[in-house]
Design a protein around this motif. Sequence first.
Motif, short mmCIF file in Angstrom:
data_model
loop_
_atom_site.label_atom_id
_atom_site.label_comp_id
_atom_site.label_asym_id
_atom_site.label_seq_id
_atom_site.Cartn_x
_atom_site.Cartn_y
_atom_site.Cartn_z
N ASN A 10 44.31 33.27 39.17
CA ASN A 10 44.15 34.50 39.94
C ASN A 10 43.77 35.64 39.01
N VAL A 13 43.70 42.82 39.19
CA VAL A 13 43.10 43.81 40.07
C VAL A 13 43.16 45.15 39.34
N LEU A 36 43.77 43.66 47.77
CA LEU A 36 43.62 42.42 47.01
C LEU A 36 42.28 41.78 47.40
N ASP A 65 45.74 39.63 42.18
CA ASP A 65 45.16 38.64 43.07
C ASP A 65 46.13 37.48 43.31
N SER A 67 44.91 34.88 45.62
CA SER A 67 44.04 34.03 46.45
C SER A 67 44.29 32.55 46.23
#
Length: 177
Positions: A10, A13, A36, A65, A67
Amino acid sequence: RQNRPRQRGNKNVQVRMAISIKEAMNKHEKTINYKLPSGREEFATVNIPAGVQHGVTFKFANMGDDSIKNMPRGDLMVMMSVLDSDGFTRKGNDLYTDKTIDCFQAVRGHNFNLKTLEDKIIKVKVPAGTQPNTLLQVQGQGMPVHKTIGIRGNLYVKIHILIPQLSAADLKRIKDL
């Protein structure tokens, strides 16, 4: 050498937070919201120390992040933008401002009151014979030095001199001086 596939994780950010130099004079907290990569909105509370410098980045572990499941979250990186305000600019821990006086005040000398970024009134002394664009130093009235107690930069006041429009009679009186 072996070419092992790099494990993708990940991402961090990055967020920019803008505050004025007036706000940077004192420590305080600000809550920011950020998105995000997944589109979800999150919030973080940033403790901003007094005297924070432009460009400083605060790192918040595991707030970035998310995801890719089953992988640690990325980090949140909050970069500070400290903006000039209230007629003051900042260079390092020093503050700069301008003051316009008339030519007679420059010749005779002059005292004036100046409102600081902390809304204090300080007296500034302009010595007799001051020339245009002179920088007057007021010690200890600049920004707090980050991570120190009681140490501050200086304040510099750039003096601008206004030449008034004079009548013929006034000009004659000045010549007679």
